[in-house]
Motif scaffolding. Structure first.
Motif, PDB file in Angstrom:
ATOM      1  N   LEU A  46     -12.319  10.374  62.692  1.00  0.00           N
ATOM      2  CA  LEU A  46     -13.340  11.449  61.874  1.00  0.00           C
ATOM      3  C   LEU A  46     -12.583  12.089  61.198  1.00  0.00           C
ATOM      4  O   LEU A  46     -12.467  12.866  60.099  1.00  0.00           O
ATOM      5  N   ALA A  47     -11.285  12.270  61.602  1.00  0.00           N
ATOM      6  CA  ALA A  47     -10.363  13.480  61.109  1.00  0.00           C
ATOM      7  C   ALA A  47      -9.257  12.500  59.754  1.00  0.00           C
ATOM      8  O   ALA A  47      -9.318  13.593  58.582  1.00  0.00           O
ATOM      9  N   ASN A  48      -9.959  11.234  60.258  1.00  0.00           N
ATOM     10  CA  ASN A  48      -8.931  10.762  58.553  1.00  0.00           C
ATOM     11  C   ASN A  48     -10.291  10.637  57.279  1.00  0.00           C
ATOM     12  O   ASN A  48      -9.827   9.953  56.412  1.00  0.00           O
ATOM     13  N   GLU A  49     -11.820  11.363  57.569  1.00  0.00           N
ATOM     14  CA  GLU A  49     -12.508  10.813  57.072  1.00  0.00           C
ATOM     15  C   GLU A  49     -12.983  12.237  56.266  1.00  0.00           C
ATOM     16  O   GLU A  49     -13.510  12.901  56.551  1.00  0.00           O
ATOM     17  N   HIS A  50     -12.265  12.053  54.841  1.00  0.00           N
ATOM     18  CA  HIS A  50     -12.375  13.050  53.728  1.00  0.00           C
ATOM     19  C   HIS A  50     -13.610  13.579  53.227  1.00  0.00           C
ATOM     20  O   HIS A  50     -14.407  12.912  52.904  1.00  0.00           O
ATOM     21  N   GLY A  51     -13.052  14.808  52.431  1.00  0.00           N
ATOM     22  CA  GLY A  51     -14.616  14.951  51.930  1.00  0.00           C
ATOM     23  C   GLY A  51     -15.689  15.359  52.537  1.00  0.00           C
ATOM     24  O   GLY A  51     -17.414  15.229  51.964  1.00  0.00           O
ATOM     25  N   GLY A  52     -16.460  15.489  53.944  1.00  0.00           N
ATOM     26  CA  GLY A  52     -17.900  16.186  54.381  1.00  0.00           C
ATOM     27  C   GLY A  52     -18.137  14.710  54.810  1.00  0.00           C
ATOM     28  O   GLY A  52     -19.436  14.856  55.138  1.00  0.00           O
ATOM     29  N   ASN A  53     -17.852  13.346  55.050  1.00  0.00           N
ATOM     30  CA  ASN A  53     -18.063  12.444  55.077  1.00  0.00           C
ATOM     31  C   ASN A  53     -18.167  11.894  56.215  1.00  0.00           C
ATOM     32  O   ASN A  53     -17.338  12.147  57.400  1.00  0.00           O
ATOM     33  N   GLN A  54     -20.154  11.945  56.619  1.00  0.00           N
ATOM     34  CA  GLN A  54     -20.240  11.687  57.752  1.00  0.00           C
ATOM     35  C   GLN A  54     -20.310  10.146  58.056  1.00  0.00           C
ATOM     36  O   GLN A  54     -19.688   9.711  57.642  1.00  0.00           O
ATOM     37  N   LEU A  55     -19.520  10.494  59.379  1.00  0.00           N
ATOM     38  CA  LEU A  55     -19.690   8.942  60.063  1.00  0.00           C
ATOM     39  C   LEU A  55     -20.873   8.435  61.270  1.00  0.00           C
ATOM     40  O   LEU A  55     -21.190   9.701  62.132  1.00  0.00           O
ATOM     41  N   THR A  56     -21.385   7.896  61.480  1.00  0.00           N
ATOM     42  CA  THR A  56     -22.461   7.726  62.724  1.00  0.00           C
ATOM     43  C   THR A  56     -21.456   6.998  63.667  1.00  0.00           C
ATOM     44  O   THR A  56     -21.224   6.412  63.403  1.00  0.00           O
TER      45      THR A  56
END
Lengths: 154, 154
Positions: B18-28
């Motif tokens: 999740l830390a590598n998901e930038h720009g407030g992008n959500q993951l389920t």
DNA sequence: CGCAAAGAGTACCGTTTTAGTCTCTTTTGA
DNA sequence: TCAAAAGAGACTAAAACGGTACTCTTTGCG
């Protein structure tokens, strides 16, 4: 729980008790059981383990018993913890041997875990049985040693 | 075993992802399960825990998911480990609360264990999720930080 | 010698913790 | 209203922990 087991705690308490026995004086499992209030079978098991890993010297037969194999200054927490519960490894993958972690390819944290693991091992290596059995003054010495070793490493 | 549980390891791997998901992008949970190869029910359980302890922000309903509640720099290994497996306490007696260890009067090592426990907690506090998710260069930064904090403490 | 004290080795068992699954509820976007 | 997704909690199988028991070997001493 990032916790040492109860048996390890007991084992170190036994070592500390032996460290305060000066002049090569031996103590039997029975003596230690009574002194520390730990059941005799459990004491025996722990002392056997510690002797097998050469932290204690044992004498068999009547008038036998246990004493430290080296001075309390020369025995580290690392030595004792390793003997009592095996290699210190925060995760499967930070053990020395190759691990079979299914995430290995994906997670990419192995080196970071190893780094943390080493830090932790250093903490244990730099804390001696003498300090554990000793006073607050000796704790300060440990703090200094650790601080220095980290500086040296950097 | 002085070891973090497998679930904690998984949980931190999920946080790193999740830390590598930038720009407030959500993951389920589903996304993460597939990305990391961890069974979905397990992923769900871990994310719930992390969200309850305010390390993750969750959005419910369709198009919901998870993202970090703060930046990866502001989340430490200590935060994650504590969330995933409770207070870090090397022994019963080094937990914050009073313990019911029967040896307490005899063993006299409580303060020494607390000291070691604090050293270990510092190691975890000084290692951030960003470093965990990141590169070797960032590891060096952690080393420096730890070294400095120990000097300051002394 | 032969006994008793003491350690060595090993197997066993009940309890607790861990790892993982399942079911049901609540929320919310389309 | 439906489906996707999170929240809560119960449940189960497997592993680790904590403790015990049994048998064997060594050794001092009368």
């Amino acid at each position: 729980m990032v916790r040492v087991t109860k048996l390890t705690d007991y084992g170190i308490a036994l070592m500390a008790r032996l460290a305060n026995e000066h002049g090569g004086n031996q103590l039997t499992a029975q003596d230690l059981s009574e002194a520390m209030g730990i059941p005799l079978p459990t004491v025996r098991k722990l002392l056997k383990t510690l002797a097998r890993d050469d932290l204690l010297e044992s004498t068999r037969g009547a008038a036998g018993g246990y004493k430290l194999a080296r001075t309390a200054e020369e025995i580290s927490m690392m030595d004792m913890v390793t003997s009592l519960e095996g290699p210190v490894a925060m995760t499967e993958c930070s053990a020395d041997r190759d691990c079979d972690c299914s995430l290995q390819e994906i997670c990419g944290m192995k080196e970071n875990w190893s780094f943390i693991n080493e830090q932790f091992k250093n903490t244990l290596k730099n804390f001696s049985l003498a300090q554990m059995a000793g006073s607050l003054a000796e704790k300060q010495a440990a703090r200094d040693t650790l601080s220095q070793s980290l500086e040296a490493e950097t």
